[in-house]
Design a protein around this motif. Sequence first.
Motif, PDB file in Angstrom:
ATOM      1  N   ILE A  20       0.821  -1.209   0.000  1.00  0.00           N
ATOM      2  CA  ILE A  20       0.000   0.000   0.000  1.00  0.00           C
ATOM      3  C   ILE A  20       0.857   1.262   0.000  1.00  0.00           C
ATOM      4  O   ILE A  20       0.541   2.248  -0.659  1.00  0.00           O
ATOM      5  CB  ILE A  20      -0.957   0.006   1.209  1.00  0.00           C
ATOM      6  N   ARG A  21       1.953   1.243   0.743  1.00  0.00           N
ATOM      7  CA  ARG A  21       2.798   2.433   0.860  1.00  0.00           C
ATOM      8  C   ARG A  21       4.157   2.260   0.176  1.00  0.00           C
ATOM      9  O   ARG A  21       5.156   2.868   0.572  1.00  0.00           O
ATOM     10  CB  ARG A  21       2.985   2.783   2.342  1.00  0.00           C
ATOM     11  N   SER A  22       4.180   1.432  -0.869  1.00  0.00           N
ATOM     12  CA  SER A  22       5.444   1.150  -1.558  1.00  0.00           C
ATOM     13  C   SER A  22       6.030   2.381  -2.232  1.00  0.00           C
ATOM     14  O   SER A  22       7.239   2.467  -2.450  1.00  0.00           O
ATOM     15  CB  SER A  22       5.243   0.028  -2.584  1.00  0.00           C
ATOM     16  N   ASN A  23       5.189   3.372  -2.571  1.00  0.00           N
ATOM     17  CA  ASN A  23       5.691   4.571  -3.243  1.00  0.00           C
ATOM     18  C   ASN A  23       6.523   5.448  -2.303  1.00  0.00           C
ATOM     19  O   ASN A  23       7.255   6.330  -2.753  1.00  0.00           O
ATOM     20  CB  ASN A  23       4.527   5.392  -3.796  1.00  0.00           C
ATOM     21  N   ARG A  24       6.431   5.212  -0.981  1.00  0.00           N
ATOM     22  CA  ARG A  24       7.183   6.011  -0.011  1.00  0.00           C
ATOM     23  C   ARG A  24       8.470   5.325   0.439  1.00  0.00           C
ATOM     24  O   ARG A  24       9.151   5.823   1.328  1.00  0.00           O
ATOM     25  CB  ARG A  24       6.315   6.277   1.229  1.00  0.00           C
ATOM     26  N   GLN A  25       8.783   4.199  -0.148  1.00  0.00           N
ATOM     27  CA  GLN A  25       9.873   3.378   0.366  1.00  0.00           C
ATOM     28  C   GLN A  25      11.234   3.737  -0.229  1.00  0.00           C
ATOM     29  O   GLN A  25      11.329   4.187  -1.361  1.00  0.00           O
ATOM     30  CB  GLN A  25       9.578   1.896   0.102  1.00  0.00           C
ATOM     31  N   GLU A  26      12.271   3.471   0.577  1.00  0.00           N
ATOM     32  CA  GLU A  26      13.637   3.594   0.095  1.00  0.00           C
ATOM     33  C   GLU A  26      13.952   2.353  -0.751  1.00  0.00           C
ATOM     34  O   GLU A  26      13.166   1.407  -0.804  1.00  0.00           O
ATOM     35  CB  GLU A  26      14.605   3.687   1.280  1.00  0.00           C
ATOM     36  N   LEU A  72      15.520 -16.585  -1.736  1.00  0.00           N
ATOM     37  CA  LEU A  72      16.768 -16.755  -0.976  1.00  0.00           C
ATOM     38  C   LEU A  72      17.775 -15.652  -1.287  1.00  0.00           C
ATOM     39  O   LEU A  72      18.596 -15.296  -0.440  1.00  0.00           O
ATOM     40  CB  LEU A  72      17.380 -18.126  -1.280  1.00  0.00           C
ATOM     41  N   LEU A  73      17.716 -15.135  -2.498  1.00  0.00           N
ATOM     42  CA  LEU A  73      18.668 -14.108  -2.929  1.00  0.00           C
ATOM     43  C   LEU A  73      18.272 -12.709  -2.449  1.00  0.00           C
ATOM     44  O   LEU A  73      19.142 -11.858  -2.192  1.00  0.00           O
ATOM     45  CB  LEU A  73      18.769 -14.128  -4.454  1.00  0.00           C
ATOM     46  N   VAL A  74      16.975 -12.458  -2.311  1.00  0.00           N
ATOM     47  CA  VAL A  74      16.489 -11.112  -1.990  1.00  0.00           C
ATOM     48  C   VAL A  74      17.040 -10.549  -0.668  1.00  0.00           C
ATOM     49  O   VAL A  74      17.425  -9.382  -0.618  1.00  0.00           O
ATOM     50  CB  VAL A  74      14.943 -11.078  -2.005  1.00  0.00           C
ATOM     51  N   PRO A  75      17.098 -11.334   0.444  1.00  0.00           N
ATOM     52  CA  PRO A  75      17.668 -10.767   1.690  1.00  0.00           C
ATOM     53  C   PRO A  75      19.098 -10.260   1.526  1.00  0.00           C
ATOM     54  O   PRO A  75      19.482  -9.261   2.140  1.00  0.00           O
ATOM     55  CB  PRO A  75      17.612 -11.948   2.668  1.00  0.00           C
ATOM     56  N   VAL A  76      19.877 -10.936   0.689  1.00  0.00           N
ATOM     57  CA  VAL A  76      21.261 -10.486   0.434  1.00  0.00           C
ATOM     58  C   VAL A  76      21.239  -9.137  -0.280  1.00  0.00           C
ATOM     59  O   VAL A  76      22.026  -8.236   0.040  1.00  0.00           O
ATOM     60  CB  VAL A  76      22.015 -11.533  -0.419  1.00  0.00           C
ATOM     61  N   VAL A  77      20.327  -8.985  -1.231  1.00  0.00           N
ATOM     62  CA  VAL A  77      20.182  -7.717  -1.953  1.00  0.00           C
ATOM     63  C   VAL A  77      19.749  -6.615  -0.989  1.00  0.00           C
ATOM     64  O   VAL A  77      20.253  -5.490  -1.049  1.00  0.00           O
ATOM     65  CB  VAL A  77      19.157  -7.854  -3.100  1.00  0.00           C
ATOM     66  N   ILE A  78      18.838  -6.936  -0.071  1.00  0.00           N
ATOM     67  CA  ILE A  78      18.328  -5.944   0.877  1.00  0.00           C
ATOM     68  C   ILE A  78      19.450  -5.391   1.750  1.00  0.00           C
ATOM     69  O   ILE A  78      19.607  -4.174   1.879  1.00  0.00           O
ATOM     70  CB  ILE A  78      17.221  -6.552   1.766  1.00  0.00           C
ATOM     71  N   VAL A  79      20.259  -6.265   2.349  1.00  0.00           N
ATOM     72  CA  VAL A  79      21.345  -5.771   3.218  1.00  0.00           C
ATOM     73  C   VAL A  79      22.437  -5.099   2.392  1.00  0.00           C
ATOM     74  O   VAL A  79      23.121  -4.198   2.864  1.00  0.00           O
ATOM     75  CB  VAL A  79      21.948  -6.895   4.088  1.00  0.00           C
ATOM     76  N   GLY A  80      22.588  -5.541   1.132  1.00  0.00           N
ATOM     77  CA  GLY A  80      23.573  -4.909   0.259  1.00  0.00           C
ATOM     78  C   GLY A  80      23.180  -3.492  -0.125  1.00  0.00           C
ATOM     79  O   GLY A  80      24.039  -2.634  -0.337  1.00  0.00           O
ATOM     80  N   LEU A  81      21.874  -3.238  -0.201  1.00  0.00           N
ATOM     81  CA  LEU A  81      21.378  -1.912  -0.593  1.00  0.00           C
ATOM     82  C   LEU A  81      21.092  -1.007   0.595  1.00  0.00           C
ATOM     83  O   LEU A  81      20.768   0.165   0.407  1.00  0.00           O
ATOM     84  CB  LEU A  81      20.087  -2.057  -1.412  1.00  0.00           C
ATOM     85  N   PHE A  82      21.199  -1.527   1.805  1.00  0.00           N
ATOM     86  CA  PHE A  82      20.808  -0.742   2.972  1.00  0.00           C
ATOM     87  C   PHE A  82      21.633   0.542   3.072  1.00  0.00           C
ATOM     88  O   PHE A  82      22.850   0.534   3.013  1.00  0.00           O
ATOM     89  CB  PHE A  82      20.988  -1.558   4.254  1.00  0.00           C
ATOM     90  N   GLY A  83      20.918   1.652   3.224  1.00  0.00           N
ATOM     91  CA  GLY A  83      21.572   2.952   3.338  1.00  0.00           C
ATOM     92  C   GLY A  83      21.952   3.569   2.010  1.00  0.00           C
ATOM     93  O   GLY A  83      22.471   4.689   1.973  1.00  0.00           O
ATOM     94  N   LYS A  84      21.696   2.873   0.889  1.00  0.00           N
ATOM     95  CA  LYS A  84      22.042   3.389  -0.434  1.00  0.00           C
ATOM     96  C   LYS A  84      20.784   3.853  -1.157  1.00  0.00           C
ATOM     97  O   LYS A  84      19.738   3.220  -1.061  1.00  0.00           O
ATOM     98  CB  LYS A  84      22.744   2.316  -1.263  1.00  0.00           C
ATOM     99  N   LYS A  85      20.905   4.945  -1.870  1.00  0.00           N
ATOM    100  CA  LYS A  85      19.785   5.462  -2.652  1.00  0.00           C
ATOM    101  C   LYS A  85      20.039   5.185  -4.129  1.00  0.00           C
ATOM    102  O   LYS A  85      21.004   5.669  -4.702  1.00  0.00           O
ATOM    103  CB  LYS A  85      19.611   6.966  -2.411  1.00  0.00           C
ATOM    104  N   LEU A  86      19.166   4.391  -4.711  1.00  0.00           N
ATOM    105  CA  LEU A  86      19.300   4.048  -6.128  1.00  0.00           C
ATOM    106  C   LEU A  86      18.278   4.798  -6.964  1.00  0.00           C
ATOM    107  O   LEU A  86      17.158   5.043  -6.509  1.00  0.00           O
ATOM    108  CB  LEU A  86      19.096   2.547  -6.332  1.00  0.00           C
ATOM    109  N   SER A  87      18.679   5.155  -8.159  1.00  0.00           N
ATOM    110  CA  SER A  87      17.721   5.741  -9.101  1.00  0.00           C
ATOM    111  C   SER A  87      16.739   4.664  -9.541  1.00  0.00           C
ATOM    112  O   SER A  87      16.975   3.467  -9.325  1.00  0.00           O
ATOM    113  CB  SER A  87      18.461   6.293 -10.327  1.00  0.00           C
TER     114      SER A  87
END
Length: 346
Positions: A20-26, A72-87
């Motif tokens: 519902i609030r995916s448009n506000r997410q990092e 199984l791969l997604v959690p690795v991507v999540i911690v890899g992207l934490f704190g980073k802002k992607l276009s």
Amino acid sequence: MFLSHLIFILSAIGFILFAIRSNRQESFEKYLTFFSFLYFTATGTFLYLSYYSGTTSKFLDLYGVLNESITLLVPVVIVGLFGKKLSFSKTILVFLGVILTGILFTVTHFLIANLDGNDLIFYPSNTRLYYNVFLQLGYNVVLFVLFLSLLKRINFNETSELFDGVYKRVFSVLFIVYYIQDSLFFVGMLFSAKGETLSKGLYYFMLISNLLMAILLIALAVYTNWLFVLNKIKMSWQKISEEERNIEPKVFSFDIKNGLKDVKSWNDFKQVYADEFKEIIVEVEKLDFLSKTEKLYAALQPFDLSHKDIATLLSVSLRTVGTNFYRLRLKLKDNNFSSDFPYNLS
């Protein structure tokens, strides 16, 4: 049967709360939403196959392997992207990379199985089941180790304020439980391939693990996007309660918006308003169990400022404001203090 249906319903709630609030997410939060979708569809597939269908089609078998490989791969991507802002374009590229990796791994499983007729990959009729299971277990272990390694590297004290102690624990436990229960599922499959019955203990452990995951997903969704809404509801209830008891809350209605442009921390607040708001500063300084950030929010609470005003003035997101006020009230309550200024022992 009841637990399986409950897990499916809770996973659906978690996914809806994220979506519902995916448009506000990092960037990393969008992949949390993706994980919740994958988990929701996986629980739905399991429920359908267990109680509403006697057979598994080739399509569902391949989807199950694909879902497993991507999830199984997604959690690795999540911690890899934490704190980073992607276009947006880079977010899409990462997403496509995850999907392609999942497809590649699924194709590898299919080729290894060398199936005939209606045989399925993870099923005793697959004569090469052991190869598929050991490959999957190796994939699990590698990604689990990589996840823990990346998680350990995150300096939670210097990144987003959202990732406080509670959020970190919920986040970590969710994915650690996921990797462990998923690996145990394939260990159980090895026993099944030998003709041995899966122990009831392992079966119920997996059910309880999935129930815990579904609950943690909901908690994570609330922490990610809904604390601000809950705080607004709580504050409206408090105002109604005060009106019913004819209590006038102590509010400083001075216009501090112009001055706050120079205030970004608790030390700034003390320097700028040392004389004007001495009473607030003295009261807040007594709360030595609060962090400096929490003291700033404790000092701002008596003012007639909306969360949106504070977010603008401090150059932070609405979610950060909501999270900090939630954390402040929680600490005040834990230490038997009132959440209304002046902060007194309740």
